[in-house]
Design an enzyme around this catalytic site. Structure first.
Site, PDB file in Angstrom:
ATOM      1  N   ASP A   1      -0.277  -5.226   0.077  1.00 27.27           N
ATOM      2  CA  ASP A   1      -1.078  -4.132   0.611  1.00 27.27           C
ATOM      3  C   ASP A   1      -1.973  -3.662  -0.532  1.00 27.27           C
ATOM      4  O   ASP A   1      -1.506  -3.061  -1.488  1.00 27.27           O
ATOM      5  CB  ASP A   1      -0.148  -3.003   1.079  1.00 27.27           C
ATOM      6  CG  ASP A   1      -0.907  -1.763   1.551  1.00 27.27           C
ATOM      7  OD1 ASP A   1      -2.148  -1.750   1.499  1.00 27.27           O
ATOM      8  OD2 ASP A   1      -0.229  -0.798   1.985  1.00 27.27           O
TER       9      ASP A   1
ATOM     10  N   TRP B   1       4.037   4.158   1.257  1.00 25.80           N
ATOM     11  CA  TRP B   1       3.479   3.064   2.066  1.00 25.80           C
ATOM     12  C   TRP B   1       4.414   1.866   2.083  1.00 25.80           C
ATOM     13  O   TRP B   1       4.598   1.234   3.124  1.00 25.80           O
ATOM     14  CB  TRP B   1       2.086   2.682   1.560  1.00 25.80           C
ATOM     15  CG  TRP B   1       1.136   3.843   1.627  1.00 25.80           C
ATOM     16  CD1 TRP B   1       0.503   4.448   0.585  1.00 25.80           C
ATOM     17  CD2 TRP B   1       0.718   4.562   2.815  1.00 25.80           C
ATOM     18  NE1 TRP B   1      -0.269   5.488   1.036  1.00 25.80           N
ATOM     19  CE2 TRP B   1      -0.167   5.584   2.382  1.00 25.80           C
ATOM     20  CE3 TRP B   1       1.002   4.443   4.168  1.00 25.80           C
ATOM     21  CZ2 TRP B   1      -0.756   6.481   3.282  1.00 25.80           C
ATOM     22  CZ3 TRP B   1       0.416   5.337   5.061  1.00 25.80           C
ATOM     23  CH2 TRP B   1      -0.455   6.337   4.612  1.00 25.80           C
TER      24      TRP B   1
ATOM     25  N   LYS C   1     -10.465   3.474   1.696  1.00 26.99           N
ATOM     26  CA  LYS C   1     -10.221   3.935   0.335  1.00 26.99           C
ATOM     27  C   LYS C   1     -11.325   3.449  -0.603  1.00 26.99           C
ATOM     28  O   LYS C   1     -11.837   4.217  -1.390  1.00 26.99           O
ATOM     29  CB  LYS C   1      -8.862   3.440  -0.172  1.00 26.99           C
ATOM     30  CG  LYS C   1      -7.689   3.712   0.762  1.00 26.99           C
ATOM     31  CD  LYS C   1      -7.275   5.161   0.783  1.00 26.99           C
ATOM     32  CE  LYS C   1      -6.329   5.542   1.926  1.00 26.99           C
ATOM     33  NZ  LYS C   1      -5.170   4.701   2.149  1.00 26.99           N
TER      34      LYS C   1
HETATM   35  C1  LIG Z   1      -3.951   4.735   3.098  1.00 23.95           C
HETATM   36  C2  LIG Z   1      -2.998   3.639   2.894  1.00 23.95           C
HETATM   37  C3  LIG Z   1      -2.336   3.020   3.959  1.00 23.95           C
HETATM   38  C4  LIG Z   1      -2.490   3.462   5.399  1.00 23.95           C
HETATM   39  O1  LIG Z   1      -3.720   3.072   5.878  1.00 23.95           O
HETATM   40  P1  LIG Z   1      -4.132   3.322   7.403  1.00 23.95           P
HETATM   41  O2  LIG Z   1      -5.428   2.573   7.473  1.00 23.95           O
HETATM   42  O3  LIG Z   1      -4.288   4.804   7.565  1.00 23.95           O
HETATM   43  O4  LIG Z   1      -3.104   2.772   8.278  1.00 23.95           O
HETATM   44  C5  LIG Z   1      -1.467   1.974   3.674  1.00 23.95           C
HETATM   45  N1  LIG Z   1      -1.277   1.555   2.427  1.00 23.95           N
HETATM   46  C6  LIG Z   1      -1.894   2.134   1.360  1.00 23.95           C
HETATM   47  C7  LIG Z   1      -1.630   1.619  -0.010  1.00 23.95           C
HETATM   48  C8  LIG Z   1      -2.775   3.182   1.568  1.00 23.95           C
HETATM   49  O5  LIG Z   1      -3.390   3.753   0.530  1.00 23.95           O
END
Ligand SMILES: *Cc1c(COP(=O)(O)O)cnc(C)c1O
Length: 355
Positions: free
Chosen positions: A167, A100, A191
């Site tokens: 993030d 990511w 998540k």
């Molecule tokens: C799943 C995830 C993403 C991507 O998320 P989307 O909503 O599918 O764009 C980005 N960063 C992390 C840390 C993730 O776990």
């Protein structure tokens, strides 16, 4: 009974699933489904306000910040962050701790200079790089606080005097956060909060409006601040479900209690991984994630036997990501410790039969 260890979309509290399904039939006694009400209806406006207030209360966010509910996933935040706050001639630091972060770096490069101030790529991202020398003149430093795929987590914020952008997709609301150190925090809901379709963005207001580039209306944070996350039609149902989860977190002692529960669950599982002669953890111990627990079978040829035992026992979503292999048990907020115990018991049973 099923035990959902999926990395995302992921387990939600049973109470949330029940209330969310009831609202599909009758939304707050309106006689309408939550799927068919206007986003301007007073019922939904109050859902949005409640979700907003709960986020502010749970994470102790002050009025310098705005909470937004956007679409496009965390992946759109990879570029929206840089597009909104990084000037063309400025440099941002990025700590590369996995898939990511790598994607975030690629997108941010479209808007300014990127200095990769740390990386654990050399060791397949099995740890969080430390002891970094980060220049103190960066516009911001971006980090992925929990690495969903590799099962590592920043247990301390990066050491830097720069502002932070994070993030937090796979750990938001799992522990307290020092909001004041951050300019932007973003997280896809799927998540640890709700169904896929909404992304939470926490943004410091006074950092906006400083870049010179033209920003399309929908990609400008200021649009969504002015529009109170309803400039266009927001994802009504994902926001409603997220609000229910936020209520559940509050009823269950807030993020401090979530952290306590998450530590207990992770300890239970990691202790078994370390004790059990058939399994091995893939992340360095000091950087192990409390959310995504990655491990492999010492005898790879027996992996599928263990997977079959898990499936048989109702445990799903345990297959490791292809870039790590083995197993990944995602044990987000909503995962009860009893389900972690089921997995631990299966590991013990496997050792007896195949160790
Ligand atoms: C799943 C995830 C993403 C991507 O998320 P989307 O909503 O599918 O764009 C980005 N960063 C992390 C840390 C993730 O776990």
């Amino acid at each position: 009974m099923k035990h959902n260890f999926s990395a995302g979309p992921a387990i939600l509290p049973q109470q949330v699933i029940k209330e969310a399904s009831e609202a599909v039939i009758d939304f707050y006694g309106t006689g309408l489904s939550v799927l068919e009400v206007s986003h301007r209806s007073k019922e939904f406006v109050s859902v949005l306000e409640e979700a907003n207030q709960l986020i502010k209360d749970l994470l102790e966010i002050n009025d310098d910040y705005e909470v937004l509910f956007l679409t496009g996933g965390a992946s759109s935040q990879f570029f929206m962050t840089a597009m909104n706050i990084l000037k063309e001639d400025e440099t941002a630091g990025y700590i590369n701790t996995g898939t990511w972060s790598t994607k975030a770096i690629k997108e941010a490069k479209l808007y300014g200079h990127i200095n990769e101030v740390g990386s654990s790529k050399d060791e397949n991202f099995n740890h969080i790089p430390k002891g970094l020398t980060i220049p103190d003149t960066l516009r911001y430093v971006h980090y992925t606080s929990n690495n969903t795929i590799f099962g590592t987590q920043f247990h301390q914020m990066p050491e830097t005097s720069n502002r932070l952008v994070a993030d937090m997709s796979s750990e938001i609301f799992s522990r307290p956060v020092d909001i004041a150190a951050h300019d932007i925090i973003y997280a896809g809901a799927q998540k640890n909060l709700g169904p896929a379709g909404v992304t939470i963005v926490i943004v410091k207001k006074d950092i906006l409006g400083k870049v010179n580039r033209v920003i399309p209306t929908m990609l400008n944070y200021e649009t969504h601040i002015k529009g109170k996350s309803s400039f266009n039609t927001p994802p009504v149902y994902p926001i409603f479900c997220s609000m229910l989860t936020l209520r559940w977190i509050k009823e269950n002692g807030g993020v401090r209690n979530m952290q306590k529960r998450n530590i207990a669950k992770a300890d239970l599982l990691y202790n078994e991984i370390d004790r059990n002669s058939c399994f091995e953890g893939t992340a360095k111990k000091e950087d192990r994630s409390l959310m995504n627990v990655c491990f492999v079978a010492n005898d790879e040829s027996k992996s599928s036997i263990f997977m079959d035992m898990c499936t048989e026992a109702g445990c799903s979503g345990l297959k490791g990501h292809r870039s790590v292999g083995g197993f990944r048990a995602s044990i987000y907020n909503a995962m009860p410790i009893s389900s972690v115990q089921v997995l631990v018991d299966l590991m013990k049973e496997f050792e007896k039969k195949h160790g």
